[in-house]
Design a protein around this motif. Structure first.
Motif, PDB file in Angstrom:
ATOM      1  N   GLY A   1      43.536  36.227  42.165  1.00  0.00           N
ATOM      2  CA  GLY A   1      43.338  35.632  40.851  1.00  0.00           C
ATOM      3  C   GLY A   1      44.271  34.458  40.660  1.00  0.00           C
ATOM      4  N   TYR A   2      44.582  34.181  39.417  1.00  0.00           N
ATOM      5  CA  TYR A   2      45.380  32.994  39.099  1.00  0.00           C
ATOM      6  C   TYR A   2      46.594  33.383  38.256  1.00  0.00           C
ATOM      7  N   SER A   3      47.740  32.836  38.632  1.00  0.00           N
ATOM      8  CA  SER A   3      48.993  33.045  37.893  1.00  0.00           C
ATOM      9  C   SER A   3      49.217  34.524  37.572  1.00  0.00           C
ATOM     10  N   GLY A   4      49.006  35.352  38.547  1.00  0.00           N
ATOM     11  CA  GLY A   4      49.255  36.780  38.373  1.00  0.00           C
ATOM     12  C   GLY A   4      48.137  37.529  37.659  1.00  0.00           C
ATOM     13  N   LYS A   5      47.153  36.795  37.137  1.00  0.00           N
ATOM     14  CA  LYS A   5      46.041  37.469  36.456  1.00  0.00           C
ATOM     15  C   LYS A   5      44.944  37.749  37.475  1.00  0.00           C
ATOM     16  N   GLU A   6      44.673  39.032  37.682  1.00  0.00           N
ATOM     17  CA  GLU A   6      43.729  39.408  38.736  1.00  0.00           C
ATOM     18  C   GLU A   6      42.287  39.194  38.278  1.00  0.00           C
ATOM     19  N   VAL A   7      41.526  38.515  39.126  1.00  0.00           N
ATOM     20  CA  VAL A   7      40.108  38.262  38.818  1.00  0.00           C
ATOM     21  C   VAL A   7      39.218  39.117  39.740  1.00  0.00           C
ATOM     22  N   LEU A   8      39.583  39.159  41.013  1.00  0.00           N
ATOM     23  CA  LEU A   8      38.828  39.987  41.966  1.00  0.00           C
ATOM     24  C   LEU A   8      39.599  41.283  42.202  1.00  0.00           C
ATOM     25  N   HIS A   9      38.882  42.391  42.241  1.00  0.00           N
ATOM     26  CA  HIS A   9      39.555  43.671  42.417  1.00  0.00           C
ATOM     27  C   HIS A   9      39.017  44.399  43.650  1.00  0.00           C
ATOM     28  N   ASP A  10      39.883  44.595  44.594  1.00  0.00           N
ATOM     29  CA  ASP A  10      39.605  45.462  45.741  1.00  0.00           C
ATOM     30  C   ASP A  10      38.230  45.197  46.377  1.00  0.00           C
TER      31      ASP A  10
ATOM     32  N   ARG B   1      37.106  30.748  46.794  1.00  0.00           N
ATOM     33  CA  ARG B   1      38.450  30.178  46.973  1.00  0.00           C
ATOM     34  C   ARG B   1      39.348  31.124  47.777  1.00  0.00           C
ATOM     35  N   THR B   2      39.122  32.407  47.605  1.00  0.00           N
ATOM     36  CA  THR B   2      39.940  33.376  48.348  1.00  0.00           C
ATOM     37  C   THR B   2      39.498  33.416  49.811  1.00  0.00           C
ATOM     38  N   ILE B   3      38.196  33.358  50.022  1.00  0.00           N
ATOM     39  CA  ILE B   3      37.699  33.412  51.411  1.00  0.00           C
ATOM     40  C   ILE B   3      38.186  32.198  52.195  1.00  0.00           C
ATOM     41  N   CYS B   4      38.182  31.013  51.555  1.00  0.00           N
ATOM     42  CA  CYS B   4      38.557  29.818  52.342  1.00  0.00           C
ATOM     43  C   CYS B   4      40.078  29.587  52.344  1.00  0.00           C
ATOM     44  N   GLY B   5      40.833  30.526  51.780  1.00  0.00           N
ATOM     45  CA  GLY B   5      42.293  30.467  51.940  1.00  0.00           C
ATOM     46  C   GLY B   5      43.021  29.604  50.929  1.00  0.00           C
ATOM     47  N   ILE B   6      42.334  29.194  49.859  1.00  0.00           N
ATOM     48  CA  ILE B   6      43.041  28.437  48.817  1.00  0.00           C
ATOM     49  C   ILE B   6      43.843  29.427  47.965  1.00  0.00           C
TER      50      ILE B   6
ATOM     51  N   ASP C   1      43.597  35.807  60.322  1.00  0.00           N
ATOM     52  CA  ASP C   1      43.922  35.782  58.901  1.00  0.00           C
ATOM     53  C   ASP C   1      43.703  34.365  58.368  1.00  0.00           C
ATOM     54  N   VAL C   2      42.835  34.223  57.412  1.00  0.00           N
ATOM     55  CA  VAL C   2      42.433  32.884  56.948  1.00  0.00           C
ATOM     56  C   VAL C   2      43.569  32.166  56.219  1.00  0.00           C
ATOM     57  N   PHE C   3      44.267  32.872  55.344  1.00  0.00           N
ATOM     58  CA  PHE C   3      45.268  32.208  54.499  1.00  0.00           C
ATOM     59  C   PHE C   3      46.367  31.572  55.355  1.00  0.00           C
ATOM     60  N   ASN C   4      46.732  32.238  56.427  1.00  0.00           N
ATOM     61  CA  ASN C   4      47.863  31.745  57.233  1.00  0.00           C
ATOM     62  C   ASN C   4      47.453  30.923  58.437  1.00  0.00           C
ATOM     63  N   SER C   5      46.177  30.659  58.605  1.00  0.00           N
ATOM     64  CA  SER C   5      45.745  29.900  59.781  1.00  0.00           C
ATOM     65  C   SER C   5      44.952  28.658  59.375  1.00  0.00           C
ATOM     66  N   SER C   6      45.622  27.509  59.471  1.00  0.00           N
ATOM     67  CA  SER C   6      44.940  26.249  59.150  1.00  0.00           C
ATOM     68  C   SER C   6      43.774  26.021  60.098  1.00  0.00           C
TER      69      SER C   6
ATOM     70  N   GLY D   1      46.407  41.730  47.718  1.00  0.00           N
ATOM     71  CA  GLY D   1      46.421  42.914  48.573  1.00  0.00           C
ATOM     72  C   GLY D   1      45.283  42.766  49.548  1.00  0.00           C
ATOM     73  N   GLY D   2      45.323  43.484  50.653  1.00  0.00           N
ATOM     74  CA  GLY D   2      44.250  43.388  51.631  1.00  0.00           C
ATOM     75  C   GLY D   2      44.290  42.065  52.379  1.00  0.00           C
ATOM     76  N   SER D   3      43.209  41.753  53.057  1.00  0.00           N
ATOM     77  CA  SER D   3      43.213  40.513  53.844  1.00  0.00           C
ATOM     78  C   SER D   3      41.806  39.941  53.990  1.00  0.00           C
ATOM     79  N   VAL D   4      41.780  38.621  54.244  1.00  0.00           N
ATOM     80  CA  VAL D   4      40.522  37.943  54.552  1.00  0.00           C
ATOM     81  C   VAL D   4      40.627  37.490  56.002  1.00  0.00           C
TER      82      VAL D   4
END
Lengths: 280, 232
Positions: free
Chosen positions: A12-21, A47-52, A66-71, A57-60
């Motif tokens: 989510g954004y700024s600590g506010k969760e939008v997607l849950h589990d 946005r979560t899938i493409c690593g923005i 791992d998408v977030f950590n791999s450019s 929790g969990g991983s994409v």
């Protein structure tokens, strides 16, 4: 064959969760239509899938990375946001060159031809109509080949002809790639998608082949020169005699029955989109 | 072509007005500095500071402000790219937020560096023309480079951080960065009057503080600013 795997993803954004589990595994090359009401979390999912956005929790993972950590992995996918994301001070050609330079290469001629951008090349983006901007925006997505396409309402503001061409292009791409496609147009979703992902309140409520969608309503409209209100008790509205059936298979049986009884049937069509039920 | 060169080119194309005003300010800085070279050394009994030193240090401040002004289009481009989704797109194709920050900063420093170099050369030419004290030249050049580049990095990072960290996406805190950058330079205008004997040392300290703040801000911004903060 590629694999996109979301395991227990919350974001989510700024600590506010939008997607849950969110748990989702896509392997078959296909078009996965993502639908859901406004604010359900479709854009956040992309946005979560493409690593923005980072998963809380969990991983994409895409093909195990791992998408977030791999450019490098992120370079293998592309996300088209609902915004045009174009440098408006440039011409269409300059903007395509700009994105091509940023990404270290791209086939400008191919996308210009595919999206019919030739007449717009020397026009400034700021001078284009919304539909033309959308075409220029889509063009940047196809500059390079990717393994995963995340397209947020790619055909909004686009005229029917270009919209159809884009869908045909995507259908061709989806033969060996994963294409995730969000849309508010349920008819378009039904036409283009093989799989359906329904998001509501940040969770996935439905994920299956569209053909496996179980429906409870089957409303059909019949055009006839005979008075069907008397023959089968149908309600007449907007030029159609409306009947509620228990299953689509009953439609053929009904037409045969009407013809046998001497009615002239000129048209029969399904009135509701099955996807509409998902929003109720 | 590298990201920072593309940003540099786009910034210049976005607004040439800043460059025109910067050129005018640069001429003003060189002109004022020349006034000092034309003024004979003043005995301490008449005024408590040397006019040539005063105008030289004034040049350092004004030249640094010119550099901030010239690099402002880069900051505006950053805000513009953030708001229309270009930064989001760049993140989605594998760029990191640190790379984006660095690229915009490099572009700002490149413009500032070019402007400062032209100002220093202009100032040196006038100094030679008016037979000013060439002993001051390396000191003035060095301090202008240090203070100017430090102030530009501080301003750029601060503005990008304000733009990214503000709670409201449509907030307007970005110009605060420019204001604070100018505050950093202000002491160089009155130090020669307040402490004429230590003027150069104090301007050097001023520059050192600017550098330290610039580096701290850059490191903090890199840690504080998450990718989501670059979304439109």
């Amino acid at each position: 064959m590629h694999t996109l795997e979301l395991s227990g993803v919350s974001s989510g954004y700024s600590g506010k969760e939008v997607l849950h589990d969110i748990k989702l595994t896509l392997t078959a090359p296909s078009i996965y239509v993502v639908v859901g009401p406004n604010g359900a979390g479709k854009t956040t999912l992309f946005r979560t899938i493409c690593g923005i956005l980072e998963s809380n929790g969990g991983s994409v993972r895409f093909d195990g990375e791992d998408v977030f950590n791999s450019s490098e992995t992120r370079r293998r996918m592309i996300y088209l946001s609902h915004l045009n994301a174009l440098p408006e001070e440039m011409t269409v050609l300059e903007s395509l060159r700009f994105f091509s330079e940023i990404e270290g290469g791209g086939d400008i001629d191919r996308v210009v031809h595919a999206l019919g951008l030739e007449p717009l090349l020397s026009k400034k983006i700021s001078d284009l109509s919304q539909g033309q901007k959308k075409r220029a925006s889509i063009a940047k997505v196809f500059l390079r080949d990717r393994d995963l396409y995340l397209l947020d309402e790619p055909t909004s503001n686009v005229d029917p002809k270009v919209s159809r061409e884009i869908r045909e292009y995507l259908l061709d791409l989806s033969k060996d790639r994963i294409v995730m496609y969000s849309s508010h147009n349920l008819y378009e979703a039904r036409e283009i998608g093989t799989y359906l992902i329904l998001i509501k309140d940040g969770t996935i409520k439905f994920f299956d082949k569209i053909t496996n969608l179980q429906r409870t309503k089957h409303r059909y409209g019949i055009k006839s020169t005979s008075d069907l209100t008397k023959m089968i008790g149908a309600e007449f509205s907007n030029g159609y005699y409306i009947v509620n059936l228990n299953a689509p298979e009953e439609a053929g049986v009904l037409v045969k029955q009407l013809v046998d009884e001497g009615a002239v049937v000129t048209e029969m069509r399904e009135l509701d989109n099955p996807l509409e039920e998902l929003f109720e | 072509m590298g990201m920072s060169r593309i940003i540099l080119r786009r910034s210049v194309n976005l607004s040439k007005t800043y460059l025109v005003i910067s050129a005018f300010m640069a001429l003003m800085a060189i002109g004022l500095s020349s006034l000092g070279f034309m003024t004979p050394s003043t005995p301490e009994s008449e005024i408590p500071f040397d006019l040539q030193t005063y105008f030289s240090i004034f040049f350092i401040g004004l030249a640094s402000m010119t550099a901030i002004l010239a690099s402002t289009p880069v900051l505006l481009l950053f805000v513009y790219d953030k708001n229309n989704g270009v930064l989001e797109y760049l993140l989605s194709v594998g760029k990191t937020q640190s790379l984006l920050f660095r690229s915009y900063l490099q572009a700002a420093l490149t413009i500032a560096g070019i402007v400062i170099a032209i100002e220093i050369l202009g100032n040196a030419a006038m100094m030679l023309f008016f037979h000013g004290s060439t002993a001051l030249l390396p000191m003035i050049a060095g301090l202008t480079i240090v203070l100017g580049l430090a102030a530009v990095s501080f301003t750029t990072v601060l503005m990008m951080a304000f733009s990214s960290l503000q709670k409201q996406r449509v907030g307007a805190n970005q110009p605060l960065g420019i204001g604070l950058g100018v505050v950093l330079i202000l002491p160089s205008f009155f130090i020669p009057v307040i402490a004429p004997s230590y003027a150069f040392v104090m301007v050097f300290l001023n520059a050192a503080i600017a550098i330290a703040l610039g580096v701290i801000m850059f490191l903090l911004a890199g840690r504080l600013v998450k990718r989501e903060k670059l979304l439109p």
